[in-house]
Design an enzyme around this catalytic site. Structure first.
Site, short mmCIF file in Angstrom:
data_model
loop_
_atom_site.label_atom_id
_atom_site.label_comp_id
_atom_site.label_asym_id
_atom_site.label_seq_id
_atom_site.Cartn_x
_atom_site.Cartn_y
_atom_site.Cartn_z
N CYS A 126 0.84 -1.20 0.00
CA CYS A 126 0.00 0.00 0.00
C CYS A 126 0.88 1.26 0.00
O CYS A 126 1.54 1.55 -0.98
CB CYS A 126 -0.97 -0.06 1.18
SG CYS A 126 -2.34 1.11 1.05
N HIS A 146 -3.62 -5.52 1.07
CA HIS A 146 -2.92 -5.79 2.33
C HIS A 146 -2.94 -7.28 2.66
O HIS A 146 -3.88 -7.74 3.32
CB HIS A 146 -3.60 -5.04 3.48
CG HIS A 146 -3.37 -3.56 3.46
ND1 HIS A 146 -2.33 -2.96 4.13
CD2 HIS A 146 -4.05 -2.56 2.85
CE1 HIS A 146 -2.38 -1.64 3.95
NE2 HIS A 146 -3.41 -1.38 3.17
N GLU A 159 -1.30 -8.76 4.90
CA GLU A 159 -1.20 -8.96 6.35
C GLU A 159 -2.56 -8.84 7.03
O GLU A 159 -2.75 -9.33 8.14
CB GLU A 159 -0.20 -7.97 6.96
CG GLU A 159 -0.71 -6.56 7.22
CD GLU A 159 -0.77 -5.68 5.98
OE1 GLU A 159 -0.61 -6.20 4.86
OE2 GLU A 159 -1.00 -4.46 6.14
#
Lengths: 87, 236
Positions: free
Chosen positions: B89, B197, B199
């Site tokens: 990002c 993302h 994660e």
């Protein structure tokens, strides 16, 4: 010399400009029907101390290249005006 | 190449995903540690992540200021030696501003901040992020950005496509990105940037665990001691 500097950061020709498009679509709703080709950029103003206009312009060009503009999507137009002598 | 296995997660003033990245990597058994951006010594790490957030407030342009941090000089050296580097990002924006990846990320088409989960398709396994994930795999990943509209010159785009450097594409383009591009790699595959993302997709409890195979690829590349030469270079 002290210079008043204006750097206009503009989206490159051919690069989409979502900000401009959004404004262009909003204006007719307010009755402004003749607007075309809206492009949104940035205007930076600052004062710069330099030996002469040549040096001042060169320094601002370096600033644009290294930080102020992203050459992938933007171009920078520089305007300089001498506003006084160095004290 | 270093044989360190700890992942360094860079933190700038305004970063906000560094703890999520550390937690997701540790969940995979990979040691990870946050590094402040003024640290110019990254010698103890086998992989580096530039996480999401708003480094330096995104002032001027996202990533424009962050790329001058001392840690970025060290990251550049690390990347040039073939070390695995991942930008997520805002981290993707930082890597493009630093010139480690081609192109730039502009305001989203439609001028909306997008915060949703999208489907992405792995377009190439030729990177440290996708080496273990077959091309064509569809992943559900969260996106959370205002400036995710990828653009680059026609020449760069042709080169990216030809070399299999487009690693991830949106199935339903949410932001106007050229070529539906969600993530790209450098020529050697060891530096990857993506807007989604992974994660945040690290547990079914969070709505998706589809980020784990991507992060596992990254961890595997680090365990092998690097990315560039070991990552599969077979474009798909």
């Amino acid at each position: 010399m002290i210079f008043s500097v204006a750097v206009e950061i503009r989206p490159l020709e051919g690069i989409a400009n979502p900000e401009g498009l959004t404004i262009e679509r909003a204006l007719p709703a307010l009755g402004f029907s003749g607007v075309r080709e809206v492009r949104v950029g940035k205007l930076l103003r600052f004062e710069l101390e330099a030996a002469d206009e040549h040096h001042a312009r060169h320094e601002v060009e370096q600033m644009c290249e290294h930080l102020l503009a992203n050459p992938v999507i933007e171009r920078a137009d520089i305007r300089l005006e001498a506003i006084g002598a160095t004290k | 190449m270093t044989h360190e296995t700890t992942v360094g997660v860079l933190c700038f003033p305004g970063s906000n995903c560094e703890h999520d990245v550390v937690a997701a990597l540790e969940g995979l058994g990979a040691p990870a540690r946050i590094v402040w951006h003024s640290d110019s010594d990254l010698s103890g790490f086998g992989g580096l992540v530039v996480p999401g957030g708003f480094a330096h407030g995104d002032y001027l342009r996202p990533g424009a200021i962050a790329r001058f941090s001392p840690a970025m000089d060290a990251l550049r050296d690390f990347a040039e030696r073939g070390g695995p580097v991942l930008g997520i990002c805002n981290g993707f924006q930082v890597l493009t501003e630093a010139g480690l990846l081609p192109g730039a990320l502009m305001r989203n088409a439609g001028m909306r901040f997008i915060c949703t989960t999208v489907e992405c398709e792995v377009a190439s396994s030729s990177s440290v992020l996708t080496a273990a994930v077959p091309a064509g795999t569809v992943l559900r990943l969260p996106v959370n950005h205002y400036e995710g509209n990828y653009t680059c010159s026609a020449g760069d785009l042709a080169e990216l496509e030809q070399n299999g450097q487009v690693v991830l594409r949106y199935r339903d383009n949410p932001n106007g990105s050229t070529g539906d591009i969600a993530g790209i790699a450098n020529r050697t595959g060891n530096v990857v940037g993506l807007m989604p993302h992974p994660e945040r997709a690290s547990s079914a409890l969070l709505g998706s665990a589809d980020g784990l195979p991507l992060l596992q690829s990254f961890v595997d590349a680090i365990a092998r001691g690097g990315g560039a030469s070991q990552a599969s270079r077979v474009a798909s």
